[in-house]
Design a protein around this motif. Structure first.
Motif, short mmCIF file in Angstrom:
data_model
loop_
_atom_site.label_atom_id
_atom_site.label_comp_id
_atom_site.label_asym_id
_atom_site.label_seq_id
_atom_site.Cartn_x
_atom_site.Cartn_y
_atom_site.Cartn_z
N PRO A 244 8.27 4.35 -7.54
CA PRO A 244 8.77 2.97 -7.62
C PRO A 244 7.67 1.98 -7.24
N GLU A 245 7.83 0.73 -7.70
CA GLU A 245 6.87 -0.34 -7.38
C GLU A 245 6.76 -0.48 -5.86
N GLY A 246 5.53 -0.63 -5.36
CA GLY A 246 5.38 -0.87 -3.92
C GLY A 246 5.46 0.39 -3.06
N TRP A 247 5.65 1.56 -3.69
CA TRP A 247 5.67 2.83 -2.91
C TRP A 247 4.26 3.09 -2.42
N HIS B 19 -3.09 9.94 -10.41
CA HIS B 19 -3.56 8.58 -10.15
C HIS B 19 -2.53 7.74 -9.44
N ASP B 20 -1.24 7.96 -9.80
CA ASP B 20 -0.19 7.22 -9.09
C ASP B 20 -0.26 7.55 -7.61
N LEU B 21 -0.59 8.80 -7.31
CA LEU B 21 -0.65 9.23 -5.90
C LEU B 21 -1.93 8.69 -5.24
N ARG B 22 -3.08 8.99 -5.87
CA ARG B 22 -4.35 8.70 -5.20
C ARG B 22 -4.61 7.21 -5.06
N SER B 23 -4.09 6.42 -6.02
CA SER B 23 -4.40 4.99 -5.93
C SER B 23 -3.58 4.33 -4.82
N GLN B 24 -2.53 5.03 -4.31
CA GLN B 24 -1.72 4.44 -3.25
C GLN B 24 -2.13 4.92 -1.86
N LEU B 25 -3.13 5.81 -1.80
CA LEU B 25 -3.63 6.26 -0.50
C LEU B 25 -5.06 5.75 -0.37
N THR B 26 -5.53 5.63 0.85
CA THR B 26 -6.92 5.20 1.03
C THR B 26 -7.64 6.20 1.91
N ILE B 27 -8.91 6.46 1.58
CA ILE B 27 -9.67 7.37 2.44
C ILE B 27 -11.03 6.74 2.69
#
Length: 1489
Positions: A1242-1245, A1322-1330
């Protein structure tokens, strides 16, 4: 006497001629050859050969021949005495022959003493004697039969004895002598370079036919072809050029004239170095050119013979025989020329590669910043190859005009002035073609630029693949590559269309020329009748012209490419070198090891100085620390001491040998032991000591092959800490006088840093008593140093001993007071045994990499961990003796070999063996498009039909003239002939256009699938495949597909249809020819199969042995500072030479096998000529001259056609391998899809950043042990969790699982209740930061490095920079956000790169932040700032930190302690310390509990 010799059915030569000229020919030859041959023998001494039976026999025969000749002479004297006066010739000839035989006897012995095993000069002499004796042999018998009695019995018998002896001498001279004594006889035979004829390579070919060849089957190189010799000669010539330019510019300056910008000419250096071989090969070319005009003359005689029924039939057979001999001679000479020229071309490539390599070791850093590694590798791979390609064509520059002049001369004799019309057309074509070639050149230059930038970008992408995956940045870079490729293909398309136009002009030119010439000839004068002789002789002369004129555009384009390459190489070679005298290594004030007086240094002349007005003096044996904030010039100071920076003013003195440990360890792709020894002799005691001091012994236990483990490119299978320690061990082992250590302690854990300081660097360490300059951020070591230099903004702000600086109360003292508490000084409480265990665990450390890159180590690590837990407590772990020293040599060798096998990380690049599979051709055909492929075949068939039609029409026209000796309906004849010819041209052009479209289409498709696949390959693929190998696919193989495949296929079609039409015409005119076709075809097929097996394997060996040259080169370029510091430049030059020589060893046999093939194939062609002429002579009564002319003039083209056909077939096979290699890497397995359309988050997840592991297990690759086992835990949104644990506990693995770099073996991870396995990567990785540990930047603007998708506003970026403390630096740069980062971010310090990574994280501001302890390369002040920023900016986020320094996580909400892949403890830090478990032990070691 023409009645006796010509106009008779039984020809013979007059006795006078037989006894004089015929007998003198061999003698004249031997005396003429003698001076040159003796000179050669004087300079080539191979040791002498023992007198053998063979040698005795040869000598005896020569003596007997001498006796026989003189017996004749004495017989003549005897006749004179008895009153019968013989003719003077009977005195002269025996005398001449006798003296010549004495000479031959002496020569046999002299050759033996000079070590000649078989003599070419004498073989030719005996052969000539034999041939000249055949005529008298026949005529003596004929005259005896005619007269019924023998007129002169004595001379009759001596002649036949002479004949028998000459025949025996000829046979004996074909055998070789034993090898000479005292000759440097190598075990493996060297290539017979004198001429490929003396020993054609069937031995190798037979072997290659039986089984695929391997490297050890090949010949070793001749001395004069070894890199060492060739490069030395070229270097000397180039240095001479440089000196001359220098002198002349200085002279001009003295004379006050305005100095012209003269550059040293690399071309002239090449010419002077290789002029002798050029001269020799050009002599062969000249002979070949002259011989090629013999056959048209013979053809004209043959047609005259057919037209004249009265002529005796032996004329015809003689003509056929002469045609055969002339063609064979032409073949032999031509291939001798090719052999010389190709071998020279190979030498040129060797020379160019060696010179570039040597230059790369010396260039100044300012140049290094301009030209990337990729560009330098391109100089070596593409540009050096271009020289090699253009070299064989150079002789066309003089040979084409010569052939044109000769052809015009002969044509004038047949057709008179009408020839000028044809010549005018030829001349007109030249500017047209030059215009096309010039246009093609401009495209070429642009395309090279694009290719360079694409290769450069790919190099970076492959180097930073892990970062791209973690940030989900692949699409942005994919777009960049595709953008460049798009431009490249547009240029390629334009280029191929131009090529198609030039193909059209070249196919049509010979035809148009003959059409216009013949047309003008018949139209100018009614009496000019076109008969068979005129038509076909002129056509065969025009055909001779076709070849050089066809090659001219190829030559022009090759020359233009080579001139571009020449400029690039010359520019590179003329670049500034490091000033070897910038550091004074001789004079220094007594008692000091290093002094700098008023030193100001810069990285490049056009940049502001990095260090200014330094005054530093370091005593011998002192330990000096260099400290200061990020970017203040600490590493630059070390570089200045090494002489790597440009000195603007002041003096630097360094006395003694230097060892250097760079901030980022440079590791070679070889075994760990070779990395430590670094070319020095093995000293077991010192080696052991170095490993022990650098805490490497325990690593050896873990690595699969101990110290024989092969370390991947850039040290890929070692953790950061291990790399740094190997680099340090290299320095320790070198036993130098001065050690320059650029922050070696940053990459290792704190307790290891302490061990290394105590055992290596500190006052008690191995290096005690040596001069040590240590750049460091670790404060705890400063009290133990002798002297501290504090740098700020490139100047020394203060320096002195620790105590003095503390009392001085300057900025350094304040800085220290703020930080000392955090590091904690209570480490002295440590219990020794604890330290040992800790050490062993760090040495297994793989956590300093973001991944544990060597999964295979895991099982071993597990077992070791088990041993550790049950280990006895006397600290045996560290000093455990390595058992390998007490074995017998052979055992050791076996063990080392085994160890090497187990320690291999990167699999050897396999050379495919056997035939190229048909599927590869099918793949390419599909990529071109099946309809396109079919269209090309049909168009070519049509073109051949048109060509045959035109020539049959011409033959009919010529016969008509023979009937009634006058012209009939000329216009109709000319019109049809013209129409057929033009139709042929149009079809050729159409097929070339179709092929151009198809070729570009295929190039686009193949590159695209390769790129898409590589971008989606899992990380494990990059860990086990050297980047050089992938790059090779993107540069060399794609280049072959772009530029070579389509033209090769066109040429193949051309020659195939050409050969076919020749056979059709000959069979149609002389049906008897069918009898010969079959055996010749079988022989041709056999030769082709036989040869291709060998040649293909040689080509493959060559390309496999080529990769190491380039990977060694790029490795060298990245490690030049280390190589120079240790003074290992010479060794690396030798290494490069060895690699080039290995590559050459597979090139030489390839050239030789091509010659062998050429001779056999042209032999088939020559047989076609022979039989076409023979059958024409035999059927002279039924054939008309037109048909004979047609069939024989066509047969004369057969050799060229067959030769090119086989050449193109093998060329196609070796080039189609590129498709095979690209396909191989386009079909590797890929990771999960980037976006799963059905289930997008969902948006903002994620809103809260709550992370949950449920029964989560993971392994690196199938078949390996689990790294995390049934991990179940929950992290609430906004929590700060520190992850700690001994090495190999799975800390990094856990973060990698979060990003799905590793996929689950079982169990799930939920983020905010969403199963991460269900959504796209990409949906996963773009929402996490390392923030990864190794800061990787890409070349491009700073803005691109922070925000490749341009999603954020300018304000956002500046805000992020401000928070990451980079704002000041960026504002100070004139370009601001468009500040260009160089390759790998080289123009930022490591600390600044780390801050850029922080800025990336601040921009993303996602709910989950993963920190892989990113503060190792940063000084304490910056470290504090980073920690503060993370605390304030990521207050509401969930933060997971892999901690190396426990003090950073003591205020976190909870701490997770991992142990062997299991969550051992998970609670707040205070509770864990109270619980006195594992965490308490770690905190106590760090002085925090």
């Amino acid at each position: 006497d023409s009645n006796l010799s010509v106009y008779t059915d039984n020809p013979d030569l007059t006795p006078c001629f037989q006894n004089s000229l015929l007998a003198w020919v061999p003698c004249i030859y031997l005396w003429a050859a003698l001076p040159c041959y003796l000179l050669y023998l004087r300079h080539h001494h191979h040791g002498y050969i023992v007198l053998s039976h063979l040698s005795r026999l040869k000598t005896a025969l020569a003596v007997l021949l001498w006796c026989v000749s003189w017996a004749d002479l004495f017989y003549s004297f005897h006749s004179l005495v008895h009153g019968r006066a013989p003719a003077p010739i009977f005195f002269v000839t025996p005398l001449v022959v006798g003296i010549t035989m004495v000479l031959a006897t002496l020569l046999i012995q002299y050759e033996r003493l000079r070590g000649v095993q078989s003599s070419g000069v004498l073989i030719i002499f005996w052969f000539l004697c034999m041939v000249c004796a055949i005529v008298p042999f026949r005529s003596k018998i004929l005259s005896a039969l005619a007269e019924g009695t023998i007129s002169d019995p004595f001379r009759f018998s001596t002649f036949y004895i002479y004949f028998a002896l000459v025949l025996s001498a000829l046979i004996l001279s074909c055998f070789r002598e034993k090898p000479p004594l005292f000759s440097p006889k190598s075990e493996d035979p060297t290539l017979p370079m004198r001429g490929f004829l003396s020993s054609p390579p069937p031995r190798l070919a037979i072997l290659g036919y039986r089984r695929p060849l391997e490297q050890q089957d090949l010949w070793s190189l001749n001395e004069e072809d070894c890199s060492r010799r060739v490069v030395q000669r070229l270097l000397e010539a180039w240095q001479k050029q440089e000196r001359q330019t220098k002198v002349s510019t200085e002279d001009e300056a003295l004379l006050g004239t305005r100095p012209r910008a003269r550059k040293p000419s690399f071309l002239w250096a090449l010419v002077t170095t290789f002029s002798s071989s050029l001269l020799i090969s050009n002599c062969f070319k000249l002979m070949e050119d002259l011989l090629s005009f013999v056959n048209p003359q013979l053809l004209s005689m043959l047609i005259r013979f057919i037209s004249n029924p009265e002529a005796p039939s032996w004329w015809g057979f003689l003509l056929a025989g002469l045609m055969f001999v002339s063609a064979i001679m032409q073949t032999l000479v031509l291939h001798q020329y090719y052999h010389c020229i190709f071998v020279s071309a190979l030498r040129i490539r060797t020379g160019v590669i060696g010179v570039i390599y040597r230059k790369a070791l010396l260039i100044a850093n300012s140049v290094r910043r301009e030209s990337t590694v990729g560009e330098m590798v391109n100089l070596m791979s593409v540009d050096a190859q271009r020289f090699m390609d253009v070299f064989p064509f150079l002789s066309l520059l003089w040979s084409t005009p010569l052939q044109v002049i000769l052809a015009i001369y002969f044509l004038w004799q047949i057709l008179g002035p009408s020839v000028l019309a044809g010549v005018a057309l030829l001349v007109l074509m030249i500017p047209l073609n030059s215009a096309v070639a010039m246009k093609m050149r401009t495209y070429q230059v642009e395309q090279m630029k694009l290719k360079d930038s694409r290769t450069k970008l790919m190099t970076e992408i492959l180097g930073g693949m892990k970062v791209l995956k973690l940030y989900a940045w692949e699409p942005s870079f994919l777009e960049q590559v595709e953008g460049i490729r798009q431009g490249e293909l547009q240029l390629l398309r334009k280029g191929t269309y131009l090529k198609a136009i030039s193909t059209f002009t070249w196919v049509c030119t010979p035809f148009l020329v003959s059409l216009i010439t013949l047309g003008v000839f018949v139209c100018v004068d009614q009496n000019n009748v076109l008969d068979a002789e005129k038509a076909f002789v002129s056509i065969s002369l025009f055909n001779i012209l076709k070849m050089p004129l066809n090659m001219l555009p190829q030559l022009i384009s090759n020359l233009t490419q080579a001139s571009v390459s020449l400029k690039r190489i010359q520019h590179f070679l003329s670049q500034d070198e490091l000033d070897p005298h910038c550091v004074d290594r001789k004079n220094i004030s007594p008692g000091y090891a290093i002094t700098i007086h008023g030193g100001t240094f810069t990285w490049a002349q056009n940049l502001p100085p990095t260090l200014h007005s330094l005054n530093i003096q370091i005593r011998k044996g002192a330990l000096v620390a260099v400290v200061g904030p990020v970017g203040c010039g600490k590493s630059s100071l070390v570089s200045a001491l090494l002489g790597e920076m440009e000195k603007l003013e002041g003096t630097v003195s360094v006395k003694g040998s230097v060892a250097y440990v760079p901030q980022q360890a440079w590791i070679q792709n070889c075994t760990l032991q070779e990395n430590v020894l670094f070319g020095r002799a093995m000293n077991p005691k010192r080696y052991q000591q170095a490993l022990e001091a650098c805490a490497l012994l325990a690593d050896l236990e873990v690595l699969p092959g101990g110290d024989q483990t092969e370390i991947g490119e850039k040290g890929i299978n070692l953790s950061g800490g291990q790399r740094q320690r190997v680099s340090l061990a290299r320095a320790v082992y070198s036993d130098a006088d001065i050690f320059l250590l650029d922050d070696p302690l940053s990459a290792v854990d704190s307790h290891v840093a302490k061990h290394i300081f105590d055992h290596v660097i500190g006052p008690e360490g191995v290096l005690a008593g040596k001069t040590r300059v240590l750049v460091t951020h670790g404060i705890s070591f400063l009290p133990q140093t002798d002297f501290i230099i504090v740098l700020a903004d490139g100047q020394v702000s203060e320096m002195g001993p620790y105590s003095a600086l503390m009392q001085h109360d300057g900025c350094f003292a304040n800085f220290l007071r703020n930080y000392t508490f955090s590091e904690g000084q209570e480490e002295t409480l440590e219990n020794n045994e604890d330290e040992e265990v800790l050490l062993i665990e760090d040495t297994l450390s793989t956590h300093t990499e973001l991944t544990d890159t060597e999964p295979a180590l895991y099982e071993v690590q597990k077992q070791l961990m088990r041993q550790l837990s049950s280990m006895s407590s006397d600290g045996e772990g560290q000093a455990r003796p390595v058992p390998r020293r007490h074995q017998s040599i052979s055992e050791k060798a076996v063990q080392v070999a085994k160890a090497k096998e187990t320690g291999m990380l990167t699999k050897e690049e396999a050379a495919e063996t056997g035939t190229v599979k048909l599927s590869v051709f099918w793949d390419y055909a599909k990529a071109v498009g099946l309809c396109t492929t079919l269209a090309i075949c049909l168009l070519y068939a049509g073109q051949s039909a048109a060509a045959i039609g035109a020539n049959v029409w011409l033959s009919a026209w010529a016969n008509e003239a023979k009937m009634d000796r006058k012209q009939n309906n000329t216009s109709l004849r000319l019109g049809v002939y013209a129409a057929l010819g033009i139709l042929q041209g149009v079809l050729v052009m159409l097929s070339a256009f179709t092929m151009a479209v198809g070729g570009v289409q295929a190039a686009r498709l193949l590159h695209n699938t390769l790129l898409q696949n590589k971008m989606r390959s899992p990380q494990s693929f990059y860990d086990t495949t050297p980047s050089g190998r992938i790059l090779n696919r993107f540069s060399k193989d794609i280049w072959v597909i772009d530029e070579l495949l389509a033209p090769t296929i066109l040429m193949l079609f051309n020659t195939f249809y050409n050969s076919l039409s020749i056979l059709v015409i000959i069979v149609a005119s002389t049906p008897l020819f069918i009898v010969v076709v079959l055996p010749l075809a079988v022989f041709y097929g056999f030769v082709q199969r036989f040869y291709v097996a060998t040649s293909r394997q040689l080509k493959r060996l060559e390309s496999v042995s080529r990769s190491p040259i380039y990977s060694h080169f790029s490795e060298t370029v990245s490690g030049t500072s280390v190589i120079r510091a240790y003074g290992r430049m010479e060794d690396f030059r030798v290494l490069n030479d060895i690699k080039v020589d290995t590559n050459q060893r597979s090139c030489y046999p390839f050239i030789a096998s091509n010659r062998w093939l050429g001779i056999n194939v042209e032999f088939v062609g020559t047989c076609v000529v022979l039989f076409a002429a023979l059958f024409a002579v035999m059927g002279r009564n039924s054939l008309n001259p037109g048909l004979v002319g047609l069939s024989v003039s066509y047969a004369l083209q057969m050799t060229v056609s067959l030769n090119w056909m086989i050449r193109m077939m093998s060329e196609l096979e070796s080039n189609i391998v590129a498709v095979e290699r690209v396909k191989e890497y386009s079909d590797t397995e890929t990771e999960a899809p980037w976006v799963v359309e059905g289930s997008r988050p969902p948006e903002g997840w994620p809103l809260h950043g709550e992370i949950e592991f449920r029964n989560y297990s993971v392994r690196y690759r199938p078949g390996l042990e689990l790294v995390l086992k049934n991990l179940s835990l929950r992290v609430h949104g906004g929590e700060k969790v520190g992850i700690v644990g001994r090495t190999g506990a799975g800390k990094s693995s856990m973060t990698l699982c979060l990003f799905r770099i590793l996929e689950a073996a079982e169990g799930n991870i939920f983020i905010d209740g969403l199963n991460v396995a269900d959504i796209g990567l990409h949906d996963l990785r773009s929402q996490l930061t390392i923030i990864p540990q190794e800061p990787i930047l890409f070349s491009g603007t700073l803005r691109m490095n922070l925000d490749p998708f341009s999603r954020y506003s300018e304000e956002d970026i500046w805000r992020a920079l401000e928070l990451s403390h980079l704002q000041g630096f960026v504002r100070s740069q004139p370009e601001g956000l468009d500040f260009e980062c160089t390759e790998g971010g080289e123009n930022l310090s490591v600390g600044q790169r780390q801050l850029v990574c922080l800025a990336r994280a601040l921009l993303r501001k996602s709910r989950v932040l993963v920190l892989d302890e990113a503060t190792a390369a940063v000084d304490l002040e910056t470290d504090d700032l980073i920690q503060a920023t993370i605390r304030t900016q990521f207050e509401t986020c969930t933060v997971l930190t892999i901690a190396h320094r426990l003090n950073t996580i003591m205020d976190y909400t909870r701490v997770l302690v991992l142990d062997k892949g299991i969550a051992a403890e998970f609670d707040s830090p205070t509770n864990l310390i109270a619980a006195r478990g594992i965490f308490y032990g770690m905190a106590r070691d760090a002085g925090l509990a």
